[in-house]
Design a protein around this motif. Structure first.
Motif, PDB file in Angstrom:
ATOM      1  N   ILE A  44     -30.913 -73.038   8.952  1.00  0.00           N
ATOM      2  CA  ILE A  44     -29.721 -73.685   9.501  1.00  0.00           C
ATOM      3  C   ILE A  44     -29.551 -73.243  10.948  1.00  0.00           C
ATOM      4  N   ALA A  45     -29.323 -74.202  11.833  1.00  0.00           N
ATOM      5  CA  ALA A  45     -29.140 -73.888  13.248  1.00  0.00           C
ATOM      6  C   ALA A  45     -27.736 -73.335  13.489  1.00  0.00           C
ATOM      7  N   ASN A  46     -27.531 -72.823  14.702  1.00  0.00           N
ATOM      8  CA  ASN A  46     -26.237 -72.238  15.035  1.00  0.00           C
ATOM      9  C   ASN A  46     -25.103 -73.261  15.056  1.00  0.00           C
ATOM     10  N   ASP A  47     -25.445 -74.539  15.161  1.00  0.00           N
ATOM     11  CA  ASP A  47     -24.406 -75.573  15.128  1.00  0.00           C
ATOM     12  C   ASP A  47     -24.233 -76.163  13.731  1.00  0.00           C
ATOM     13  N   GLY A  48     -24.904 -75.564  12.730  1.00  0.00           N
ATOM     14  CA  GLY A  48     -24.737 -76.006  11.354  1.00  0.00           C
ATOM     15  C   GLY A  48     -25.604 -77.178  10.950  1.00  0.00           C
ATOM     16  N   THR A  49     -26.600 -77.524  11.758  1.00  0.00           N
ATOM     17  CA  THR A  49     -27.460 -78.658  11.440  1.00  0.00           C
ATOM     18  C   THR A  49     -28.814 -78.190  10.907  1.00  0.00           C
ATOM     19  N   VAL A  50     -29.511 -79.137  10.264  1.00  0.00           N
ATOM     20  CA  VAL A  50     -30.864 -78.909   9.743  1.00  0.00           C
ATOM     21  C   VAL A  50     -31.723 -80.114  10.135  1.00  0.00           C
ATOM     22  N   PRO A  51     -33.056 -79.967  10.103  1.00  0.00           N
ATOM     23  CA  PRO A  51     -33.923 -81.097  10.463  1.00  0.00           C
ATOM     24  C   PRO A  51     -33.717 -82.286   9.545  1.00  0.00           C
ATOM     25  N   PHE A  52     -33.813 -83.480  10.138  1.00  0.00           N
ATOM     26  CA  PHE A  52     -33.686 -84.733   9.394  1.00  0.00           C
ATOM     27  C   PHE A  52     -34.863 -85.621   9.774  1.00  0.00           C
ATOM     28  N   ARG A  53     -34.752 -86.905   9.603  1.00  0.00           N
ATOM     29  CA  ARG A  53     -35.882 -87.803   9.823  1.00  0.00           C
ATOM     30  C   ARG A  53     -36.172 -87.997  11.319  1.00  0.00           C
ATOM     31  N   HIS A  54     -37.436 -88.182  11.654  1.00  0.00           N
ATOM     32  CA  HIS A  54     -37.887 -88.543  13.001  1.00  0.00           C
ATOM     33  C   HIS A  54     -37.308 -87.630  14.083  1.00  0.00           C
ATOM     34  N   GLY A  55     -37.296 -86.339  13.819  1.00  0.00           N
ATOM     35  CA  GLY A  55     -36.827 -85.409  14.835  1.00  0.00           C
ATOM     36  C   GLY A  55     -35.324 -85.334  14.963  1.00  0.00           C
ATOM     37  N   GLU A  56     -34.591 -86.038  14.133  1.00  0.00           N
ATOM     38  CA  GLU A  56     -33.137 -85.984  14.184  1.00  0.00           C
ATOM     39  C   GLU A  56     -32.635 -84.749  13.438  1.00  0.00           C
ATOM     40  N   ARG A  57     -31.342 -84.465  13.615  1.00  0.00           N
ATOM     41  CA  ARG A  57     -30.732 -83.359  12.894  1.00  0.00           C
ATOM     42  C   ARG A  57     -29.447 -83.848  12.230  1.00  0.00           C
ATOM     43  N   ILE A  58     -29.049 -83.142  11.162  1.00  0.00           N
ATOM     44  CA  ILE A  58     -27.881 -83.545  10.394  1.00  0.00           C
ATOM     45  C   ILE A  58     -27.203 -82.291   9.845  1.00  0.00           C
ATOM     46  N   GLY A  59     -25.911 -82.364   9.582  1.00  0.00           N
ATOM     47  CA  GLY A  59     -25.191 -81.225   9.036  1.00  0.00           C
ATOM     48  C   GLY A  59     -25.808 -80.743   7.733  1.00  0.00           C
ATOM     49  N   PHE A  60     -25.836 -79.421   7.525  1.00  0.00           N
ATOM     50  CA  PHE A  60     -26.558 -78.900   6.362  1.00  0.00           C
ATOM     51  C   PHE A  60     -25.879 -79.253   5.042  1.00  0.00           C
TER      52      PHE A  60
ATOM     53  N   LEU B 208     -20.942 -64.331  -2.301  1.00  0.00           N
ATOM     54  CA  LEU B 208     -20.801 -64.461  -0.850  1.00  0.00           C
ATOM     55  C   LEU B 208     -19.506 -63.807  -0.388  1.00  0.00           C
ATOM     56  N   LYS B 209     -19.474 -63.423   0.896  1.00  0.00           N
ATOM     57  CA  LYS B 209     -18.297 -62.771   1.462  1.00  0.00           C
ATOM     58  C   LYS B 209     -17.965 -63.380   2.822  1.00  0.00           C
ATOM     59  N   PRO B 210     -16.683 -63.360   3.198  1.00  0.00           N
ATOM     60  CA  PRO B 210     -16.339 -63.789   4.562  1.00  0.00           C
ATOM     61  C   PRO B 210     -17.114 -62.976   5.588  1.00  0.00           C
ATOM     62  N   SER B 211     -17.520 -63.633   6.659  1.00  0.00           N
ATOM     63  CA  SER B 211     -18.315 -63.071   7.759  1.00  0.00           C
ATOM     64  C   SER B 211     -19.801 -62.974   7.429  1.00  0.00           C
ATOM     65  N   ASP B 212     -20.219 -63.357   6.209  1.00  0.00           N
ATOM     66  CA  ASP B 212     -21.656 -63.537   5.976  1.00  0.00           C
ATOM     67  C   ASP B 212     -22.164 -64.649   6.885  1.00  0.00           C
ATOM     68  N   ILE B 213     -23.400 -64.493   7.366  1.00  0.00           N
ATOM     69  CA  ILE B 213     -24.038 -65.540   8.168  1.00  0.00           C
ATOM     70  C   ILE B 213     -25.019 -66.283   7.268  1.00  0.00           C
ATOM     71  N   ILE B 214     -24.770 -67.572   7.024  1.00  0.00           N
ATOM     72  CA  ILE B 214     -25.687 -68.364   6.206  1.00  0.00           C
ATOM     73  C   ILE B 214     -26.889 -68.741   7.067  1.00  0.00           C
ATOM     74  N   LEU B 215     -28.052 -68.212   6.717  1.00  0.00           N
ATOM     75  CA  LEU B 215     -29.271 -68.435   7.499  1.00  0.00           C
ATOM     76  C   LEU B 215     -30.032 -69.666   7.015  1.00  0.00           C
ATOM     77  N   SER B 216     -30.044 -69.892   5.691  1.00  0.00           N
ATOM     78  CA  SER B 216     -30.816 -71.020   5.157  1.00  0.00           C
ATOM     79  C   SER B 216     -30.259 -71.447   3.812  1.00  0.00           C
ATOM     80  N   PHE B 217     -30.558 -72.683   3.442  1.00  0.00           N
ATOM     81  CA  PHE B 217     -30.168 -73.236   2.148  1.00  0.00           C
ATOM     82  C   PHE B 217     -31.407 -73.836   1.520  1.00  0.00           C
ATOM     83  N   ASP B 218     -31.801 -73.309   0.363  1.00  0.00           N
ATOM     84  CA  ASP B 218     -33.018 -73.757  -0.325  1.00  0.00           C
ATOM     85  C   ASP B 218     -34.236 -73.726   0.597  1.00  0.00           C
ATOM     86  N   GLY B 219     -34.317 -72.682   1.408  1.00  0.00           N
ATOM     87  CA  GLY B 219     -35.482 -72.497   2.276  1.00  0.00           C
ATOM     88  C   GLY B 219     -35.441 -73.258   3.583  1.00  0.00           C
ATOM     89  N   VAL B 220     -34.412 -74.060   3.814  1.00  0.00           N
ATOM     90  CA  VAL B 220     -34.295 -74.826   5.064  1.00  0.00           C
ATOM     91  C   VAL B 220     -33.399 -74.044   6.019  1.00  0.00           C
TER      92      VAL B 220
END
Length: 314
Positions: A130-146, A116-128
């Motif tokens: 990642i939103a622009n605020d750093g969150t991913v889907p969680f239970r019952h429509g909630e979101r949580i930090g990746f 990895l390099k600085p200024s890389d944009i992390i798009l997903s982790f293990d196929g999930v």
């Protein structure tokens, strides 16, 4: 934002009496939700306790079964920033349908620093994704930090990280490791390291050391320079340590230096000090007969059995 830290307990509105740490904590349905950990004793607060949640306990048990020892939670050794600003996304070459977070800096000791390099944009982790605020889907429509996804893994596990670099999408298979801090949180049950020459006491800084020097409020009482290193500095190699002159044992040979306390040692005769063992090896070469004799007298005066800790003798 950072992926270096992970919250591992939660607060409850219940009293935890002294001696009850380690007992189960149940919810109103009789389910065990964690283990009693500690309570807050303060004149302005009542019935505030802290519990280690069940997922953390299960991770500990399964980690031990998997690795034969507790290795802790792995990390993705990067600091990142949100990409919610549309102008920032445009400047990074992101398309309207692409979302993710930008890497600000990378832990040089982490395996991912090789790919990895600085200024890389992390798009997903293990196929999930990642939103622009750093969150991913969680239970019952909630979101949580990746970082939650990373906390589900174990040290040595592999994960696929997809990044955007110069408008090109790249995928990397990364072996996760635990975070190596410049100022470690504990000494893993080992006695502290030290080296004494001519009354100058050198040691490596750790959180237990800061606590012993400045008390439980060391985060407020310790020197700002050391706290800044603890919070923001990254080791450049796995064996790097922050070495300080912790104190000076007063003797004729060091008159005028007795007020030096917890001052970082950056170099010796122009050579950078990498860790305490490195410093001790350089000192052995430079040690004069006068310094050697003075050291023996100082050790005898203060009833110190050895000029160095056992780990530096090998």
């Amino acid at each position: 934002m950072s992926c270096f830290l992970l919250v591992a307990l939660f607060q409850i509105d219940a009293a935890i009496n002294s001696g009850n740490s380690g007992g189960p904590a149940f919810n109103d349905r009789g389910n065990c939700v964690g283990i009693a950990f500690q309570s807050l004793k303060h004149e302005d607060a009542e019935n505030i306790g802290y519990v280690i949640p069940t997922p953390v306990i299960m991770h500990f048990i399964q980690d031990y079964e998997k690795n034969g020892a507790y290795t802790g939670f792995p990390i993705l050794g990067v600091e990142w920033q949100k990409m919610e600003n549309p102008d920032l996304r445009m400047s990074m070459g992101m398309k309207p349908d692409q979302k993710g977070v930008r890497i600000r800096r990378i832990d040089p000791t982490a395996p991912e620093s090789q790919v990895l390099k600085p200024s890389d944009i992390i798009l997903s982790f293990d196929g999930v994704n990642i939103a622009n605020d750093g969150t991913v889907p969680f239970r019952h429509g909630e979101r949580i930090g990746f970082s939650y996804l990373i906390s589900q893994k174990y040290t040595g596990d592999n994960s696929v990280v997809k990044v955007l670099r110069n408008s090109e999408i790249l995928s990397f298979d990364i072996k996760l490791a635990s975070h190596k801090r410049l100022i470690p949180a504990h000494n893993k049950g080992r006695p502290p390291s030290y080296y004494i020459i001519a009354g100058f006491v050198f040691t490596a800084v750790s959180v237990p050391y800061l606590r012993s020097e400045y008390g439980k409020d060391y985060e407020f009482e310790a020197p700002v320079k050391l706290l800044d290193k603890m919070l923001h500095s990254l080791p450049q190699s796995p064996d790097e340590q922050l070495v300080v002159v912790s104190q000076v044992l007063v003797a004729d040979i060091n008159i005028g230096y007795e007020e030096i306390v917890n001052t970082q040692v950056l170099a010796l005769n122009g050579k950078p000090v990498k860790n305490l063992k490195n410093l001790a090896s350089m000192m052995v070469v430079l040690r004069t007969n006068t310094a050697k004799a003075a050291t023996l007298d100082i050790l005898a005066t203060h009833c110190i059995p050895s000029a160095m800790s056992d780990d530096l003798k090998t």
